[in-house]
Design a protein around this motif. Sequence first.
Motif, short mmCIF file in Angstrom:
data_model
loop_
_atom_site.label_atom_id
_atom_site.label_comp_id
_atom_site.label_asym_id
_atom_site.label_seq_id
_atom_site.Cartn_x
_atom_site.Cartn_y
_atom_site.Cartn_z
N PHE A 1 0.90 -1.14 -0.09
CA PHE A 1 -0.04 -0.06 -0.07
C PHE A 1 0.78 1.15 0.07
N TRP A 2 2.09 1.22 0.71
CA TRP A 2 2.83 2.39 0.72
C TRP A 2 3.49 2.80 -0.63
N LEU A 3 3.88 1.64 -1.77
CA LEU A 3 4.10 1.94 -3.10
C LEU A 3 3.15 1.95 -3.99
N LEU A 4 1.85 1.75 -3.58
CA LEU A 4 0.86 2.13 -4.36
C LEU A 4 0.45 3.79 -4.32
N SER A 5 0.53 4.18 -3.08
CA SER A 5 0.47 5.53 -2.61
C SER A 5 1.52 6.47 -3.25
N GLN A 6 2.73 5.84 -3.80
CA GLN A 6 3.83 6.30 -4.58
C GLN A 6 3.72 6.45 -6.01
N ASN A 7 2.54 5.63 -6.35
CA ASN A 7 2.51 5.36 -7.79
C ASN A 7 1.00 5.26 -8.19
N PRO A 8 0.38 6.40 -8.22
CA PRO A 8 -1.14 6.66 -8.48
C PRO A 8 -1.54 5.93 -9.93
N GLU A 9 -0.63 5.79 -10.72
CA GLU A 9 -1.15 5.06 -12.12
C GLU A 9 -1.30 3.74 -11.88
N ILE A 10 -0.57 3.02 -11.05
CA ILE A 10 -0.73 1.94 -10.79
C ILE A 10 -1.97 1.63 -10.04
N GLU A 11 -2.28 2.43 -9.23
CA GLU A 11 -3.43 2.12 -8.40
C GLU A 11 -4.72 2.48 -9.26
N ILE A 12 -4.63 3.24 -10.12
CA ILE A 12 -5.75 3.53 -11.33
C ILE A 12 -6.05 2.02 -12.06
#
Length: 360
Positions: free
Chosen positions: A315-326
């Motif tokens: 989740f920390w990595l996702l918070s740093q990579n919003p394009e992946i989260e999308i």
Amino acid sequence: MSIIELLASLSLLLVPLFFYLTRNSWSRAPSKSNPKSYPLIGSSVAIFANRNRTIQWTSDLIQSSPTATVVLRRLLNDSRVLTGNPANVQHILKTRFCDYEKGSKTRQTLFDFLGNGIFNIDGDSWKFQRQVSSHEFNTKSLRKFVETVVDTEVSQRLIPILSTAAANKTVLDLQDILQRFAFDNICKIAFGHDPAYLLPNLPEAEFAKTFDDAAKISSERVATLFPFLWKIKRFLNIGSEKRLKEACSDLREFARNIIKEKKQELSNKPSHETVDLLSRFLSSGHSDEDFVTDIVISFILAGRDTTSAALTWYFWLLSQNPEIEIEILREIKDKSESPVYDEVKDMVYTHASLCESMRL
């Protein structure tokens, strides 16, 4: 014999001993992947200097090594090999696993905490524990696990807590939340026991704190440059060794209570209904309470910190990579009409992102 003759004789004995102990640890210029090593003490100076950041330091050493492998020489040429090379990892953990035993030193160091559990044993006992536990992680069991235990824990506990925090704009310790989530899950699937740590009021997780203390002190035993110190403290029952003894006693009491409840449950229902891991071990004829207790502690260790650490990092990595989260959110919406297990199984992008997170 005169004093001079005695000293001369001792010198003749000490010189070859010195060369033997230091044959691989002569001082050499340090590099990014090899800290400076000295006679007799090896790289103990660098190890001690980095004792409060061991994981980061050793990770840096491995990353700087052309082979992704380094050797740390400790006191009296006690060497340890650290590797991040996938080929080496596969060789050690899969291809030639039988050649890489824990060894008596490691077993002695971790015995107070792990006993004869799967993480601290070799040979036939290890094979038996792995064989029984592997049945619990087949497709059918995993499907039941996802559709009942995890789904219930997510929908009835995790999401309400996160939704409430979001609505009230309160700050949560995500790692603590995920540790509670993982602890409830592993206890349910492995022992059929619900500790209910992930309730809205976030109850005091006394057992979890005790477990952390035992794991931390045991890890410090492994990492110490001077093993005789913890052995003296254990003998005198003082300091960290006194705390470890008390923590292990509490852990074993917790495990024995679970075992007692499970035995009572098994006596009141047919054996074919034994679906959790603990039931399988007890139904296999192993009535040695200490042995089964070791198994309980090992599986709590296996399921709690590993899952929570991986998810926290994810989740920390996702918070740093919003394009992946999308992309992940898009995939979740596309699969949300499927049954729970199929929904999870078919999330290819999410699966890939989790694997990449663990690789990193």
